[in-house]
Design a protein around this motif. Structure first.
Motif, PDB file in Angstrom:
ATOM      1  N   GLY A 169      -4.888   9.663  -6.011  1.00 43.17           N
ATOM      2  CA  GLY A 169      -3.787   8.629  -5.490  1.00 43.17           C
ATOM      3  C   GLY A 169      -4.214   7.275  -6.578  1.00 43.17           C
ATOM      4  O   GLY A 169      -3.718   6.163  -5.957  1.00 43.17           O
ATOM      5  N   LYS A 170      -4.571   7.501  -7.808  1.00 43.34           N
ATOM      6  CA  LYS A 170      -4.321   6.380  -8.620  1.00 43.34           C
ATOM      7  C   LYS A 170      -3.023   6.117  -9.237  1.00 43.34           C
ATOM      8  O   LYS A 170      -2.406   7.118  -9.353  1.00 43.34           O
ATOM      9  N   PRO A 171      -2.604   4.806  -9.397  1.00 38.56           N
ATOM     10  CA  PRO A 171      -1.497   4.763  -9.858  1.00 38.56           C
ATOM     11  C   PRO A 171      -1.259   5.219 -11.530  1.00 38.56           C
ATOM     12  O   PRO A 171      -2.153   5.257 -12.201  1.00 38.56           O
TER      13      PRO A 171
ATOM     14  N   MET B 222       5.636  -1.313  -9.506  1.00 41.72           N
ATOM     15  CA  MET B 222       4.517  -2.221  -9.343  1.00 41.72           C
ATOM     16  C   MET B 222       5.005  -3.685  -9.808  1.00 41.72           C
ATOM     17  O   MET B 222       4.823  -4.443  -9.083  1.00 41.72           O
TER      18      MET B 222
ATOM     19  N   GLY C 144       6.982  -4.494  -6.627  1.00 46.50           N
ATOM     20  CA  GLY C 144       5.830  -5.011  -5.461  1.00 46.50           C
ATOM     21  C   GLY C 144       5.532  -6.293  -5.798  1.00 46.50           C
ATOM     22  O   GLY C 144       5.137  -6.915  -4.780  1.00 46.50           O
ATOM     23  N   ARG C 145       5.259  -6.782  -6.975  1.00 44.50           N
ATOM     24  CA  ARG C 145       4.898  -7.997  -7.212  1.00 44.50           C
ATOM     25  C   ARG C 145       5.952  -9.177  -6.466  1.00 44.50           C
ATOM     26  O   ARG C 145       5.313 -10.052  -6.040  1.00 44.50           O
TER      27      ARG C 145
ATOM     28  N   LEU D 178       5.312  -8.961  -2.691  1.00 46.71           N
ATOM     29  CA  LEU D 178       3.978  -9.449  -2.308  1.00 46.71           C
ATOM     30  C   LEU D 178       4.095 -10.433  -1.235  1.00 46.71           C
ATOM     31  O   LEU D 178       4.626 -11.610  -1.397  1.00 46.71           O
TER      32      LEU D 178
ATOM     33  N   PRO E 174       1.814   4.115  -0.592  1.00 40.49           N
ATOM     34  CA  PRO E 174       1.307   4.161  -1.896  1.00 40.49           C
ATOM     35  C   PRO E 174       1.397   5.629  -2.155  1.00 40.49           C
ATOM     36  O   PRO E 174       0.649   6.164  -3.037  1.00 40.49           O
TER      37      PRO E 174
ATOM     38  N   GLY F 119      -0.246   5.279  -5.795  1.00 43.73           N
ATOM     39  CA  GLY F 119      -1.201   3.983  -5.951  1.00 43.73           C
ATOM     40  C   GLY F 119      -0.648   2.822  -5.795  1.00 43.73           C
ATOM     41  O   GLY F 119      -1.407   1.788  -6.004  1.00 43.73           O
ATOM     42  N   VAL F 120       0.586   2.549  -5.482  1.00 48.10           N
ATOM     43  CA  VAL F 120       1.257   1.213  -5.437  1.00 48.10           C
ATOM     44  C   VAL F 120       1.764   1.080  -3.997  1.00 48.10           C
ATOM     45  O   VAL F 120       2.853   1.827  -3.686  1.00 48.10           O
ATOM     46  N   GLY F 121       1.380   0.193  -3.336  1.00 47.19           N
ATOM     47  CA  GLY F 121       1.733  -0.112  -2.038  1.00 47.19           C
ATOM     48  C   GLY F 121       3.085  -0.824  -2.055  1.00 47.19           C
ATOM     49  O   GLY F 121       3.689  -1.073  -2.993  1.00 47.19           O
TER      50      GLY F 121
ATOM     51  N   GLY G  11       3.549  -3.914  -1.388  1.00 45.31           N
ATOM     52  CA  GLY G  11       3.662  -5.355  -1.535  1.00 45.31           C
ATOM     53  C   GLY G  11       2.957  -6.327  -0.160  1.00 45.31           C
ATOM     54  O   GLY G  11       2.695  -5.668   0.927  1.00 45.31           O
TER      55      GLY G  11
END
Lengths: 377, 120
Positions: free
Chosen positions: A199-201, A209, A212-213, A216, A247, A373-375, A377
């Motif tokens: 589960g890595k980005p 991503m 997501g920034r 946040l 993610p 791997g990216v939630g 935010g």
């Protein structure tokens, strides 16, 4: 006693018959090697190259199956041994819709892709009943990678056997020259196993991503299938940010989300900004950010079509921001250069909003790609 | 030594040995045939060397084993921490409060830094 009418020594000036015979033998071998057996040697050489590649592809496939089996057993905790079911599912295929009559082809394609996704989901839910939503999505991706490696192996083997059966140098030459590219793609998939099983980005997660920034610290809600949205105030504008629901390894249906938002805000939408990872050309720097216009999305067609259609209907400008990466980087664990590219893309998006929209406008920002791997935010 | 290089290396060695024999013949007896043999063997050596160069360009199968880093930041202050990736980490995951300012800590990035290679 004189057997021949002339002395053999008269045929060569040195008078040494062994040297002459040696030279003739060399000449004969040279002619045989490079003129008569040339094609035969070339065939052996190419066959050896393809067979070596097949051994490597077989190793990749076996390792991929091991990783998939381990992940299913550890994360899904099935009651039975899923090996046989997984092996059978690797032969799953999708038939693309007929395009001789192109009318409505994207709708038919979307329907088939929906059915494919449902089949994947139901299969993973069956073999990995204890997996949570995010883990199940990652297992779906892992299954897709193993299926891709299986297909690559089988196609390469098919052309090798076909060339042997038909003795066709043309078929053998084509597959031999394609082998470096085939191996490159297979290695990319092989190296992605670690990211998908843990589960890595990955490189393709760059778009989500960036989204997501902006999301946040702001609450998100589901707006379309596997897509979430957040309403973010930004310097007097209303920024509506969408990305796939993380993610877990999902892409979602961003086209549906954009259509829904545009139909909701209509003329208030000043711009649609799309951020996605893009394939770089050889020589280009990984993580380089480029800007253009159009729908930045690499789907088979339906989602891109929906976004273009709604943008055209309401005459909304479409901005595209891309983060450059190779195909290997797109499916492997995200590299530092891509994270730096994400930072640069965030600044580029802010600049677009500041310079091309005014206060009170609504701006849609879509982070496109696999959100593994990216939630949210 | 890579296994694929051995046949080419053997061919080069054999051709070099033959070339040396031909060379000695040439200097001892100055035969025209020996000169011819010498030229042929030099051609053989050159071809073998080019085969050797071609074979050395083929890389062995490798699996990239990246070292993966998780970057943790604070929402309020400039706190930053880097550590090895742990199972369950994902970008934007909340990790409790900051020891420096009490703000919320979150994972800002996960990336691979170096790619060591190992044989599969």
């Amino acid at each position: 006693m004189k057997v021949l009418p002339i002395e053999l020594g008269q045929l060569w000036p040195s008078g040494d018959p062994y040297q002459m015979l040696l030279s003739l033998a060399y000449l004969f071998v040279f002619i045989m090697l490079f003129m008569v057996f040339n094609q035969h040697f070339q065939r052996l050489w190419w066959t050896r190259d393809v067979e070596k590649a097949l051994v490597k592809l077989d190793r990749y496939l076996k390792r991929s199956k091991e990783v998939l089996h381990k992940a299913v057993m550890e994360q899904g905790k099935p009651d039975m041994d899923p090996s046989r079911a997984i092996e059978d599912f690797l032969e799953f295929f999708v038939i693309e819709p007929v395009d001789r009559d192109p009318f409505g082809v994207l709708k038919r394609l979307e329907h088939i892709l929906d059915v494919e996704r449902d089949r994947f989901r139901s299969f993973v839910a069956w073999v990995a009943p204890k997996a949570d939503k995010a883990t199940a999505a990652n297992l779906e991706d892992l299954l897709a990678v193993t299926m891709a490696l299986n297909l690559i192996y089988k196609i390469t083997r098919h052309y090798l056997i076909l060339s042997k059966r038909t003795k066709s140098l043309l078929i053998l030459m084509q597959i031999a020259y394609a082998v470096p590219l085939i191996l490159r793609i297979a290695e990319a998939y092989y190296n992605s196993l670690d990211a998908f099983s843990t589960g890595k980005p990955i490189g393709d997660s760059a778009g989500p991503m960036v989204a997501g920034r902006f999301m946040l610290g702001h609450p998100s809600y589901q707006i379309a299938e596997d897509v979430v949205a957040s309403e973010v105030p930004f310097e007097g504008r209303k920024l509506v940010v969408i990305k796939a629901d993380g993610p877990g390894g999902r892409i979602g249906k961003p086209g549906d989300a954009v259509v829904k938002l545009v139909e909701n805000y209509r003329e208030r939408v000043a711009r649609i900004i799309m951020v996605d990872a893009a394939a770089k050309l050889e020589g280009e720097r990984t993580g380089q950010v480029a800007e253009g216009v159009g729908a930045a999305i690499g789907d088979p067609g339906p989602e891109k079509y929906k976004i273009e259609e709604v943008a055209t209907k309401y005459k909304i400008p479409l901005d595209a921001v891309t983060i450059k990466e190779s195909i290997e980087e797109a499916v492997s664990t995200m590299r530092k250069e891509i994270v730096e590219g994400v930072e640069a893309a965030v600044e580029r998006v802010k600049n677009i909003i500041r310079t091309r929209t005014k206060e009170g406008d609504v701006v849609i920002l879509a982070g496109i790609g696999n959100t593994i791997g990216v939630g949210n935010g | 030594m890579k296994r694929a290089l051995w046949p080419s290396l053997a061919a080069v060695s054999a051709a070099l040995a033959l070339a040396l024999v031909a060379l000695s013949l040439f200097f001892r007896e100055a035969h025209a045939e020996a000169l011819l043999s010498l030229i042929f063997l030099f051609a053989l050596v050159t071809m073998s060397l080019s085969l050797l160069a071609m074979a050395s360009q083929r890389k062995p199968p490798t699996q990239k084993v990246p070292s993966v880093v998780t970057v943790i930041n604070c929402l309020n202050c400039d706190y930053r921490e880097e550590r090895e990736f742990r199972a369950g980490d994902f970008v934007f995951k909340k990790l409790g409060s900051c020891a420096k300012c009490g703000g919320e800590l979150f994972i800002s990035a996960i990336y691979s830094i170096a790619q060591a290679k190992e044989k599969t």
